[in-house]
Design a protein around this motif. Sequence first.
Motif, short mmCIF file in Angstrom:
data_model
loop_
_atom_site.label_atom_id
_atom_site.label_comp_id
_atom_site.label_asym_id
_atom_site.label_seq_id
_atom_site.Cartn_x
_atom_site.Cartn_y
_atom_site.Cartn_z
N PHE A 1 8.70 41.44 -19.06
CA PHE A 1 8.22 40.77 -20.26
C PHE A 1 8.47 41.67 -21.46
CE2 PHE A 1 4.67 37.91 -18.27
CZ PHE A 1 5.62 36.95 -17.96
N SER A 2 8.74 41.07 -22.60
CA SER A 2 8.91 41.86 -23.82
C SER A 2 7.58 42.11 -24.52
CB SER A 2 9.88 41.15 -24.78
OG SER A 2 9.39 39.87 -25.12
N THR A 3 6.58 41.25 -24.26
CA THR A 3 5.26 41.38 -24.88
C THR A 3 4.20 41.45 -23.79
OG1 THR A 3 5.99 40.11 -26.80
CG2 THR A 3 3.61 40.35 -26.49
N LEU A 4 3.35 42.50 -23.85
CA LEU A 4 2.35 42.70 -22.81
C LEU A 4 0.93 42.72 -23.35
CD1 LEU A 4 4.16 45.46 -20.70
CD2 LEU A 4 4.03 43.02 -20.21
N SER A 5 0.75 42.50 -24.64
CA SER A 5 -0.59 42.50 -25.21
C SER A 5 -1.31 41.21 -24.84
CB SER A 5 -0.52 42.64 -26.73
OG SER A 5 0.25 41.59 -27.28
N GLY A 6 -2.59 41.32 -24.49
CA GLY A 6 -3.37 40.14 -24.14
C GLY A 6 -2.91 39.51 -22.84
N PHE A 7 -3.16 38.21 -22.70
CA PHE A 7 -2.75 37.46 -21.52
C PHE A 7 -1.32 36.94 -21.69
CE2 PHE A 7 -7.37 37.09 -21.10
CZ PHE A 7 -7.55 37.24 -19.73
N ALA B 1 6.74 47.11 -21.00
CA ALA B 1 7.57 46.17 -21.76
C ALA B 1 9.05 46.42 -21.53
CB ALA B 1 7.24 46.26 -23.24
N ASP B 2 9.77 45.34 -21.20
CA ASP B 2 11.24 45.35 -21.03
C ASP B 2 11.71 46.22 -19.87
OD1 ASP B 2 11.69 43.61 -23.26
OD2 ASP B 2 11.33 45.32 -24.59
N VAL B 3 10.81 46.56 -18.96
CA VAL B 3 11.17 47.32 -17.75
C VAL B 3 10.93 46.42 -16.54
CG1 VAL B 3 10.64 49.31 -16.29
CG2 VAL B 3 10.62 49.54 -18.79
N PRO B 4 11.94 46.19 -15.69
CA PRO B 4 11.76 45.30 -14.54
C PRO B 4 10.65 45.77 -13.61
CG PRO B 4 14.09 45.72 -14.91
CD PRO B 4 13.33 46.67 -15.80
N ALA B 5 9.82 44.83 -13.18
CA ALA B 5 8.77 45.10 -12.21
C ALA B 5 8.97 44.19 -11.00
CB ALA B 5 7.40 44.85 -12.82
N HIS B 6 8.76 44.73 -9.82
CA HIS B 6 8.91 43.96 -8.58
C HIS B 6 7.53 43.42 -8.20
CE1 HIS B 6 9.73 43.91 -4.00
NE2 HIS B 6 10.22 42.81 -4.55
N LEU B 7 7.37 42.12 -8.25
CA LEU B 7 6.09 41.46 -7.99
C LEU B 7 6.16 40.67 -6.69
CD1 LEU B 7 3.25 40.35 -9.06
CD2 LEU B 7 4.60 38.42 -9.94
N VAL B 8 5.13 40.82 -5.87
CA VAL B 8 4.97 39.99 -4.67
C VAL B 8 3.54 39.48 -4.65
CG1 VAL B 8 5.01 39.89 -2.15
CG2 VAL B 8 6.67 41.33 -3.36
N VAL B 9 3.37 38.17 -4.47
CA VAL B 9 2.05 37.59 -4.27
C VAL B 9 2.04 36.83 -2.95
CG1 VAL B 9 1.50 37.46 -6.72
CG2 VAL B 9 2.58 35.51 -5.60
N THR B 10 0.91 36.86 -2.26
CA THR B 10 0.78 36.17 -0.98
C THR B 10 -0.54 35.40 -0.95
OG1 THR B 10 -0.41 37.92 0.23
CG2 THR B 10 1.99 38.10 0.10
N ARG B 11 -0.51 34.28 -0.22
CA ARG B 11 -1.76 33.55 0.05
C ARG B 11 -1.74 33.11 1.51
NH1 ARG B 11 -4.80 29.05 0.59
NH2 ARG B 11 -6.72 28.91 -0.67
N ASP B 12 -2.80 33.45 2.23
CA ASP B 12 -2.92 33.12 3.64
C ASP B 12 -3.81 31.88 3.79
OD1 ASP B 12 -4.76 33.59 6.30
OD2 ASP B 12 -2.67 34.16 6.62
N ALA B 13 -3.29 30.85 4.46
CA ALA B 13 -4.02 29.59 4.58
C ALA B 13 -5.29 29.72 5.41
CB ALA B 13 -3.12 28.52 5.18
N VAL B 14 -5.28 30.60 6.41
CA VAL B 14 -6.42 30.72 7.30
C VAL B 14 -7.60 31.41 6.61
CG1 VAL B 14 -7.26 31.72 9.46
CG2 VAL B 14 -4.96 30.71 9.34
#
Length: 248
Positions: A90-96, A135-148
């Motif tokens: 992201f280029s802007t990281l202030s706030g949400f 800002a402007d630096v690639p980040a590797h994101l992983v999110v998981t959700r387990d149904a059980v």
Amino acid sequence: MKRIISATILLTVGVLMGPASSHAAVLVRDYELNGSFADTLGGPAINPDGGTLNATNYSFGQNQGLNVLNAAAPHDYSFNDYSIETTFSFSTLSGFRKILDFKDRTSDSGLYNLNTALNFFPVATATGSPGAFTADVPAHLVVTRDAVSSQFVGYVNGVQQISFPDSSGLAVFDSTGNIMRFFEDDSVTGQSEASAGVVDFIRIYKGALTATEVRALEQPVPEPATLLLAGVGISTLVVGAWRRRGRS
């Protein structure tokens, strides 16, 4: 070429070392965004919302992210039991700044950057450490959700940042069409909480990756000779074959 080589290694060592062991998470959608919106696994294409497709990534302005409508048929995975992997900046990281919207922009809930930390709003305990994003630096994101267990977990660069029981289904894709929206804010806030940025790839898995599997996604693929000498199992190769492009 790197992906072809990885696939060759996978097949060769699979024959030598026996069949793969079973895993909860299986890659079902692979959007590499290398000059194409196609899924390399043959599923539905990902849809742009006004950004620019480049040779190796997709760049977007505020609310010009991507979406996947009916991202997978019911037999592929359910929309409450999944893992999502992406590398973006992201280029802007202030706030949400919204990363992932689960309710087709009808709710303010969702996954955000909050002043450089990973955040799931409105869960009070779901804010990670500041500095996860730059800002402007690639980040590797992983999110998981387990149904059980209904557990939702978020990682940045292999480090767990948030984890909470999603008993109310905030992280379930249950809007019409089960649409997944990336880097686009909701209508509740007038789509004001978004950022311009760049995304390298997006991958969707059936099932929840374990913490060990997420950390393995950060590792470079070993040379074929090293794999054979070390006696690495096929499960490691499956993870390695789909690791982030260019992490060698």
